[in-house]
Design an enzyme around this catalytic site. Structure first.
Site, mmCIF file in Angstrom:
data_model
loop_
_atom_site.group_PDB
_atom_site.id
_atom_site.type_symbol
_atom_site.label_atom_id
_atom_site.label_comp_id
_atom_site.label_asym_id
_atom_site.label_seq_id
_atom_site.Cartn_x
_atom_site.Cartn_y
_atom_site.Cartn_z
ATOM 1 N N SER A 21 -31.638 20.993 -6.512
ATOM 2 C CA SER A 21 -31.048 22.281 -6.873
ATOM 3 C C SER A 21 -29.910 22.738 -5.964
ATOM 4 O O SER A 21 -29.144 23.626 -6.337
ATOM 5 C CB SER A 21 -32.129 23.373 -6.901
ATOM 6 O OG SER A 21 -32.615 23.628 -5.599
ATOM 7 N N LYS A 24 -32.238 28.315 -1.350
ATOM 8 C CA LYS A 24 -31.222 28.804 -2.292
ATOM 9 C C LYS A 24 -30.134 29.547 -1.533
ATOM 10 O O LYS A 24 -30.267 29.869 -0.356
ATOM 11 C CB LYS A 24 -31.842 29.755 -3.334
ATOM 12 C CG LYS A 24 -33.031 29.192 -4.109
ATOM 13 C CD LYS A 24 -32.656 28.057 -5.030
ATOM 14 C CE LYS A 24 -33.886 27.539 -5.772
ATOM 15 N NZ LYS A 24 -33.589 26.298 -6.543
#
Length: 274
Positions: free
Chosen positions: A78, A147
């Site tokens: 990701s 993230k």
């Protein structure tokens, strides 16, 4: 001169005492007595010193993990292209001391806010040794996500303008330097199924986070509850600031990709929420 005086030998370095006895004033004799009076320092056996040093190292490792630096690994794709699956990273906690929270653009590690990770992404240590090392910060820890912070309290995030750019408080972001481009994806926020959505204002004490690999990141955008869109809706796409462990500052391993991780310039001109 008295008979008593004549009886004293000049070479004799003893002196009389009040009770008639004699004591030596020789420096050599005094030095010998001083040496004998001191206790010799005893050294610990090697095995005891080894245990002591290991104990000190363990305590230091726990303190460092709790207050300063901790190791993690990247559980998925990701965050590509910058951080690749199974990369080892270091997270520092000092930046968020004294009430200073994460800022836009920071790459942060945080605890799973609620079923964001799949079972295969948990990545917990597989044996007793690595489990112990993980507890003291000497082995990468699982159960966390990595993230990039896109929005902080009060921010509104919008996808997307005519150039496919995410906007924060009306300011489009130039994310070419770190967001992965992929064929067939026309914007920087495709996890919702299209390029038209909005999130925010972000509640106090919360963050809106996104992966750099926008087409393959189960991030805040993937957990939005939007009408007529197929998303993994959880009714709360935000991450609590309190669940943030720290900010990523080093890509440590593999060594051929060692690099410092910082905040990109894309967020420098984002205005404060109105």
């Amino acid at each position: 001169m008295t008979t008593e005086d004549r009886d004293l030998d000049p070479a004799d370095d003893t002196v009389g005492t009040t009770d008639g006895s004699r004591s030596s004033s020789s420096p050599a004799a005094a030095g010998a007595a001083g040496t004998d009076g001191k206790k010799k320092r005893k050294h610990l056996p090697v095995w005891q010193e080894t245990i002591l040093l290991l104990g000190i190292a363990l305590v230091l490792a726990v303190v460092i993990k709790a207050l300063f630096v901790q190791a993690f690994y990247i559980p998925s794709e990701s965050m590509e292209p910058g951080l690749v699956k199974d990369d080892r990273i270091l997270v520092q906690k000092v930046s968020y001391w004294f009430g200073d929270g994460p800022e836009r653009g920071d790459v942060v590690v945080f605890e799973d806010p609620g079923s964001w990770l799949s079972d295969s992404e948990q990545g917990e240590p597989t044996n007793a040794i690595t489990s112990l090392m993980a507890k003291v910060g000497l082995y990468p820890t699982g159960g966390h996500l990595v993230k990039r912070v896109v929005g902080v309290a009060g921010d509104t995030i919008t996808c997307c303008d005519k150039k496919g750019r995410i906007s924060v408080n009306g300011k489009p972001l130039n994310e070419e330097a770190y967001v992965k481009r992929e064929k067939g994806i026309d914007c920087r926020g495709p996890m919702t199924g299209n390029c038209s959505w909005s999130a925010g204002p972000v509640p106090d004490g919360q963050l809106f986070v996104m992966g750099d690999n926008r087409g393959h990141s189960a991030d805040s955008s993937a957990h939005l509850c939007l009408p007529e869109q197929e998303t993994d809706c959880t009714k709360n796409p935000y991450v609590p600031v309190d669940s943030v462990v720290g900010k990523v500052f080093v890509l440590l391993w593999p060594t051929d990709r060692f690099d410092w991780v910082g905040r990109p310039d894309a967020f420098a001109d984002v205005p404060d929420p109105s």
